[in-house]
Write a protein that holds these residues in place. Structure first.
Motif, PDB file in Angstrom:
ATOM      1  N   LEU A   6       0.809  -1.219   0.000  1.00 33.73           N
ATOM      2  CA  LEU A   6       0.000   0.000   0.000  1.00 33.73           C
ATOM      3  C   LEU A   6       0.847   1.276   0.000  1.00 33.73           C
ATOM      4  O   LEU A   6       0.301   2.372   0.065  1.00 33.73           O
ATOM      5  CB  LEU A   6      -0.929   0.004   1.215  1.00 33.73           C
ATOM      6  N   ASP A   7       2.151   1.116  -0.095  1.00 35.33           N
ATOM      7  CA  ASP A   7       3.070   2.258  -0.032  1.00 35.33           C
ATOM      8  C   ASP A   7       3.913   2.288  -1.302  1.00 35.33           C
ATOM      9  O   ASP A   7       4.889   1.553  -1.437  1.00 35.33           O
ATOM     10  CB  ASP A   7       3.953   2.119   1.211  1.00 35.33           C
ATOM     11  N   GLU A   8       3.534   3.151  -2.228  1.00 37.08           N
ATOM     12  CA  GLU A   8       4.224   3.209  -3.520  1.00 37.08           C
ATOM     13  C   GLU A   8       5.699   3.566  -3.368  1.00 37.08           C
ATOM     14  O   GLU A   8       6.546   3.063  -4.113  1.00 37.08           O
ATOM     15  CB  GLU A   8       3.522   4.213  -4.449  1.00 37.08           C
ATOM     16  N   GLU A   9       6.017   4.420  -2.413  1.00 38.77           N
ATOM     17  CA  GLU A   9       7.419   4.805  -2.224  1.00 38.77           C
ATOM     18  C   GLU A   9       8.254   3.605  -1.792  1.00 38.77           C
ATOM     19  O   GLU A   9       9.379   3.411  -2.263  1.00 38.77           O
ATOM     20  CB  GLU A   9       7.522   5.924  -1.191  1.00 38.77           C
ATOM     21  N   SER A  10       7.703   2.768  -0.892  1.00 35.24           N
ATOM     22  CA  SER A  10       8.458   1.595  -0.443  1.00 35.24           C
ATOM     23  C   SER A  10       8.669   0.617  -1.593  1.00 35.24           C
ATOM     24  O   SER A  10       9.713  -0.037  -1.679  1.00 35.24           O
ATOM     25  CB  SER A  10       7.736   0.902   0.718  1.00 35.24           C
ATOM     26  N   ILE A  11       7.691   0.509  -2.486  1.00 38.88           N
ATOM     27  CA  ILE A  11       7.829  -0.375  -3.645  1.00 38.88           C
ATOM     28  C   ILE A  11       8.916   0.147  -4.579  1.00 38.88           C
ATOM     29  O   ILE A  11       9.761  -0.614  -5.066  1.00 38.88           O
ATOM     30  CB  ILE A  11       6.486  -0.515  -4.381  1.00 38.88           C
ATOM     31  N   ALA A  12       8.905   1.448  -4.827  1.00 36.16           N
ATOM     32  CA  ALA A  12       9.919   2.045  -5.698  1.00 36.16           C
ATOM     33  C   ALA A  12      11.315   1.881  -5.104  1.00 36.16           C
ATOM     34  O   ALA A  12      12.283   1.571  -5.818  1.00 36.16           O
ATOM     35  CB  ALA A  12       9.601   3.520  -5.915  1.00 36.16           C
ATOM     36  N   GLN A  13      11.433   2.070  -3.796  1.00 38.46           N
ATOM     37  CA  GLN A  13      12.733   1.907  -3.144  1.00 38.46           C
ATOM     38  C   GLN A  13      13.207   0.460  -3.197  1.00 38.46           C
ATOM     39  O   GLN A  13      14.393   0.180  -3.405  1.00 38.46           O
ATOM     40  CB  GLN A  13      12.650   2.392  -1.694  1.00 38.46           C
ATOM     41  N   ALA A  14      12.257  -0.475  -3.043  1.00 34.44           N
ATOM     42  CA  ALA A  14      12.623  -1.891  -3.123  1.00 34.44           C
ATOM     43  C   ALA A  14      13.118  -2.237  -4.519  1.00 34.44           C
ATOM     44  O   ALA A  14      14.115  -2.956  -4.684  1.00 34.44           O
ATOM     45  CB  ALA A  14      11.427  -2.761  -2.751  1.00 34.44           C
ATOM     46  N   ALA A  15      12.438  -1.726  -5.543  1.00 30.88           N
ATOM     47  CA  ALA A  15      12.857  -1.996  -6.919  1.00 30.88           C
ATOM     48  C   ALA A  15      14.240  -1.411  -7.197  1.00 30.88           C
ATOM     49  O   ALA A  15      15.066  -2.029  -7.884  1.00 30.88           O
ATOM     50  CB  ALA A  15      11.828  -1.433  -7.897  1.00 30.88           C
ATOM     51  N   ALA A  16      14.511  -0.235  -6.641  1.00 29.24           N
ATOM     52  CA  ALA A  16      15.822   0.380  -6.827  1.00 29.24           C
ATOM     53  C   ALA A  16      16.912  -0.397  -6.100  1.00 29.24           C
ATOM     54  O   ALA A  16      18.066  -0.438  -6.548  1.00 29.24           O
ATOM     55  CB  ALA A  16      15.795   1.820  -6.322  1.00 29.24           C
ATOM     56  N   SER A  17      16.549  -1.051  -4.995  1.00 29.81           N
ATOM     57  CA  SER A  17      17.521  -1.808  -4.211  1.00 29.81           C
ATOM     58  C   SER A  17      17.766  -3.203  -4.757  1.00 29.81           C
ATOM     59  O   SER A  17      18.730  -3.863  -4.346  1.00 29.81           O
ATOM     60  CB  SER A  17      17.037  -1.933  -2.755  1.00 29.81           C
ATOM     61  N   ALA A  18      16.900  -3.649  -5.667  1.00 27.22           N
ATOM     62  CA  ALA A  18      16.994  -5.028  -6.167  1.00 27.22           C
ATOM     63  C   ALA A  18      16.929  -5.063  -7.694  1.00 27.22           C
ATOM     64  O   ALA A  18      16.026  -5.672  -8.278  1.00 27.22           O
ATOM     65  CB  ALA A  18      15.878  -5.872  -5.560  1.00 27.22           C
ATOM     66  N   PRO A  19      17.891  -4.438  -8.366  1.00 25.10           N
ATOM     67  CA  PRO A  19      17.845  -4.371  -9.834  1.00 25.10           C
ATOM     68  C   PRO A  19      18.236  -5.677 -10.508  1.00 25.10           C
ATOM     69  O   PRO A  19      18.106  -5.800 -11.737  1.00 25.10           O
ATOM     70  CB  PRO A  19      18.861  -3.272 -10.158  1.00 25.10           C
ATOM     71  N   ASP A  20      18.708  -6.653  -9.730  1.00 22.25           N
ATOM     72  CA  ASP A  20      19.185  -7.910 -10.301  1.00 22.25           C
ATOM     73  C   ASP A  20      18.148  -9.037 -10.241  1.00 22.25           C
ATOM     74  O   ASP A  20      18.451 -10.191 -10.527  1.00 22.25           O
ATOM     75  CB  ASP A  20      20.462  -8.359  -9.584  1.00 22.25           C
ATOM     76  N   VAL A  21      16.910  -8.710  -9.884  1.00 22.24           N
ATOM     77  CA  VAL A  21      15.863  -9.730  -9.731  1.00 22.24           C
ATOM     78  C   VAL A  21      15.535 -10.398 -11.062  1.00 22.24           C
ATOM     79  O   VAL A  21      15.375  -9.725 -12.086  1.00 22.24           O
ATOM     80  CB  VAL A  21      14.590  -9.101  -9.121  1.00 22.24           C
TER      81      VAL A  21
END
Length: 238
Positions: free
Chosen positions: A58-73
């Motif tokens: 429910l937190d778009e910022e947390s999702i964006a930060q997670a995606a930025a932290s895990a670019p190798d998925v």
């Protein structure tokens, strides 16, 4: 897709089915598993390949930060969810919206955030943990959940079409009930959550777009093409 050598991210990884996914991914040779949760400090799997990560559907910022932290998925497992227990006729509509916001829009936000990384890493795979209630409604206080899962199911199908050109496998997983905290108190047969992770990852390795984990999911899928009275009671008339 080969699980060995993959880099995975699992939502709702601190317990239940999500935790079993982390364990199975490690057992099958994943080189890194981002274990995400609203409270990443609650993730207690001690393995150097596990990276706890904050992610709230429910937190778009947390999702964006997670995606930025895990670019190798290369493998995204959308497992996180809720069950408000709301029914459609009497419960507060805000609870119905909460189920939809979590299962439909929350999962879609995560997919949109990670799809570019999957494309950059060769396509990879997305797994959405759905439910037999994607296809059938019951009278056990699950009307809102069923609506949300039905929406997530067809979102899964639509995303599969839209991501086909980038060679991303999009898999939907259906099951009845697993023995998790979410299902505590429900009087129904429950399968071991490990079985869900095992069947799902077996399906990923076979490039399966749909996995039916247990007998209820097989039964309901078959019944959909028959007379619906097999699934729903006929109203009684005087």
């Amino acid at each position: 897709m080969d699980i060995a050598g993959s880099t995975a991210l699992v939502t709702g990884a601190n317990r239940g089915i999500g935790r079993r996914f982390v364990e199975q991914l490690l057992e099958r040779g994943a080189v890194k598993v981002y274990a995400s949760a609203r409270r990443p400090e609650s993730i207690d799997i001690r393995d150097p390949r596990v990276v706890p990560l904050h992610l709230d559907l429910l937190d778009e910022e947390s999702i964006a930060q997670a995606a930025a932290s895990a670019p190798d998925v290369t493998l995204l497992v959308n497992n996180a969810g809720i069950a408000t227990g709301a029914d459609l006729m009497t419960s507060d509509l805000d609870l119905v919206r909460q189920d939809l916001e979590t299962h439909l829009f929350g999962t879609l936000r995560v997919i949109r955030a990670f799809a570019p990384a999957l494309a950059a890493n060769g396509g990879g795979a997305i797994v959405n943990i759905l439910s037999v209630l994607s296809w059938v409604a019951t009278a056990e206080g699950s009307g809102s959940y069923s609506v949300a899962k039905a929406a997530e199911w067809n979102m899964t199908n639509a995303v599969r079409v839209e991501l086909a050109d980038q060679k991303t496998l999009v898999q939907g997983v259906h099951l009845g009930a697993a023995d998790t905290d979410m299902m505590a108190g429900r009087d129904a047969p429950k399968i071991d959550p490990t079985n869900v992770a095992q069947a799902t990852l077996d399906g990923v390795q076979k490039d399966a777009i749909e996995v039916l984990v247990d007998a209820p999911s097989h039964y309901v899928k078959t019944a959909l093409s028959a007379d619906p009275t097999h699934l729903y009671p006929t109203p009684q008339t005087n």
